[in-house]
Design an enzyme around this catalytic site. Sequence first.
Site, PDB file in Angstrom:
ATOM      1  N   ASP A  72       0.829  -1.210   0.000  1.00 51.76           N
ATOM      2  CA  ASP A  72       0.000   0.000   0.000  1.00 51.76           C
ATOM      3  C   ASP A  72       0.860   1.256   0.000  1.00 51.76           C
ATOM      4  OD1 ASP A  72      -2.351   1.450   0.053  1.00 51.76           O
ATOM      5  OD2 ASP A  72      -3.220   0.280   1.679  1.00 51.76           O
TER       6      ASP A  72
ATOM      7  N   ASP B 274     -10.893   1.941  -3.310  1.00 52.53           N
ATOM      8  CA  ASP B 274     -11.483   1.640  -2.006  1.00 52.53           C
ATOM      9  C   ASP B 274     -13.003   1.673  -2.083  1.00 52.53           C
ATOM     10  OD1 ASP B 274      -9.231   1.138  -0.568  1.00 52.53           O
ATOM     11  OD2 ASP B 274      -9.008   3.167   0.193  1.00 52.53           O
TER      12      ASP B 274
HETATM   13  C1  GLA Z   1      -5.829   1.792   2.001  1.00 49.23           C
HETATM   14  C2  GLA Z   1      -6.253   0.611   1.159  1.00 49.23           C
HETATM   15  C3  GLA Z   1      -7.279  -0.196   1.898  1.00 49.23           C
HETATM   16  C4  GLA Z   1      -6.719  -0.653   3.216  1.00 49.23           C
HETATM   17  C5  GLA Z   1      -6.252   0.543   4.017  1.00 49.23           C
HETATM   18  C6  GLA Z   1      -5.525   0.114   5.267  1.00 49.23           C
HETATM   19  O1  GLA Z   1      -6.834   2.725   2.100  1.00 49.23           O
HETATM   20  O2  GLA Z   1      -6.740   1.048  -0.072  1.00 49.23           O
HETATM   21  O3  GLA Z   1      -7.680  -1.296   1.116  1.00 49.23           O
HETATM   22  O4  GLA Z   1      -5.666  -1.553   3.001  1.00 49.23           O
HETATM   23  O5  GLA Z   1      -5.377   1.369   3.279  1.00 49.23           O
HETATM   24  O6  GLA Z   1      -5.078   1.183   6.000  1.00 49.23           O
END
Ligand code: GLA
Length: 749
Positions: A477, A547
């Site tokens: 990430d 997301d």
């Molecule tokens: C980001 C990712 C999510 C999740 C969060 C965790 O927003 O896109 O899928 O993994 O971080 O903090």
Amino acid sequence: MIQYYEDRQTFHLTTPNTSYVMALADGVWLGHLYYGAKLHDTAGMEQAFRLNEFPFSPAVNERDKVRFMQMFPFEYSFLGTGDYREPCLSVENAHGMTGVELTYRSHEILPGKVVPDGLPHTRGCGECCDTLDVLLEDRVLGLEVHLLYTVYKDLDVIVKSVRVVNRGDEPVVLKRVLSGQLNLEPDRCDVLTLHGSWGRERTITRQSLKTGAVSAESLRGVSSAEDSPFLAILTPNADQTTGEVWGMSLVYSGNFLAKAQIDQIGRLRCVMGIHPENFAWPMTPGEEFQSPEVCLVYSNEGLGKMTRTYHDLYRNHLIEKRWLTQDRPVLVNNWEATMMDFDTDVLIGFAKAAKESGIDMLVMDDGWFGHRDDDTSSLGDWFVNEKKLKGGLKKLVDAVNDMGLKFGIWVEPEMVCEDSELFRAHPDWRFSLPGRKPGALRQQYVLDLTRQEVWDGVYNQIHDTLASANIAYVKWDMNRYLADVGSLEAEPGCQGQLLHRYVLAVYRMQERLLKDFPDLLLENCSSGGARYDAGMLFYSPQIWTSDDTDAIERLSIQEGTALVFPMSTMGAHVSVCPNQQTGREVPFNTRAKVAMAGTFGYEMDVRNMKPEEKAQIPGQVALFRKIHPVVREGDYYRIASFRENHHSDCWMVVTKDRALAYMTYVQVLAAPNRPGVRVRMQGLDPEACYEVSCDYEGSMAAHNGEMSLGPQSSKKLGRLNGDMLMKHGIIVPRVRGDYQALLYEVRKV
Ligand code: GLA
């Protein structure tokens, strides 16, 4: 094929259906003549240079050289010597003066590809492509500029990049060095970009361009959710199947500029490459700079053909080869269900429930390390929080493996929180500008990975974590944009290199990770899909698309993403309703069918589900396994777009041999008194007969001619001819209710 006609000093690059032509004027100026449908002959094309018109070329009319510079369709443009349009190259000499003038010196045709060092790139050997290296030079600066063109033999793709070498005696600074440009002379044109923001990534945006410029760009340090490093020029009549389309897609993950500009006489210039803002690359004598690649695709069969060409290019020549045919695991990720509130018992509970449903892998998301219970702490501390994972990571992973499931883990290596052991030990490891407190985003800061000790410090931790247990998958990430970019180590004149060096450092770390763990499946992510680009695909065959897991929102996100990127690269999961981002309720069946367009999984508490939903998971997993090989390896056709028609969305995937296809139809909004919708399929064999079935069960009578959908039953529509299915189409019945999805199987008999 690459041909050079000595008599006319013309280069003719051909792919199966396209031609790209450039030539020399006055024997020195490299100009662009043509990019479009394949030509058999290029004789006489030079007239398009209009050298017999005023102002003529400098060799004839030195008095008006600058007028020539303003007008000539340079193949690779440069700033400061009279061309006032958007340039590709800008160079400052040792005295801080800007000006460069590129003339032709020589060229070479090489089999296969020239591989750019340290950068992600398209792949190819001498059997599938050749590369033309045209050497331009600035004699005053002693600069060599190699224009590299890789021409694929079986694909309508030309990949461009630029290598600059300082052969002079003095240092220079590259102020901009874009990857390539496109010159066209359309009467009228549209520009298509993939615009968005967090939760609405890569929405197709189309506008007509008459004067001035349209751009897509990022100054955020990553390719960004706001704009994607992609731009297409379309003739105004272009749609999915007809019209001309020119696409440009950049293999890069940092700041970029893509700009289409109409010049003073109505011609179009498109440029693409690393954004020149915040970029300055000093080069001492002997040093070189290599730009990222830009992939050009031309189609005269609309956007659909452009899309399929990009899919083939990226699947066959960019993403690591093994992923083309390898099944992707169906995963369950705990993020939306638990956020950071979980421990070993919770995860074991997830694994048990997942196993019962036929899921392949458990992914443990954010919150397992340091003392991270919320987003205020611990990034940088890549060691297990034993209060949560009692007995450690290996114990958990072994237990999950023993149940017959693989295990995946979330990391965010590029970041640090102030509340972390890493920060306390190395407060100077983050990017910062002297005298300023760097700005936080999600309470986190970006590590200066351009420094080797920082890179090593982070990489070693990640390496040791992965080496400590049997980890099959990493979700990498990156949850903030860059700001306050200054490096305490870089020389004053080199701060302008940082943003690019940062991207190179990330690439190097992912490359190393895959070298050290060759079986690893890497999925990139950046606050959802903020770094979804061809650069990252070189390392990870799938990327978390957004997301926003609402299936209806995903229709346009996935439509925009799949316009360029293969379906098999789109991370897509079924999540809980009401949806966390929108509050919308969408049937479980529809959520699954939409997620099956990408890599499939669940992002919900599989321990505590409605029994009727839980009962559907094994069937959904089985269906995914059935259709995924076609999604992964087949051709994609966009049939209808909810974004355009405001009632339904529809796409198809068809095997390369046209023997099997799946068509997904989503009735987004129900409407009274609207007849069944006619849908014309695409991509089938017109001469073949197909058995067509659909997974609905009808109970027409109950609802005034509307269908009520029953679970997973199948109705045969009979044997229908491919020609008929494509020209006449089928009528998709009216379905009762919003957000209803149907899946058609079309199987050759
Ligand atoms: C980001 C990712 C999510 C999740 C969060 C965790 O927003 O896109 O899928 O993994 O971080 O903090």
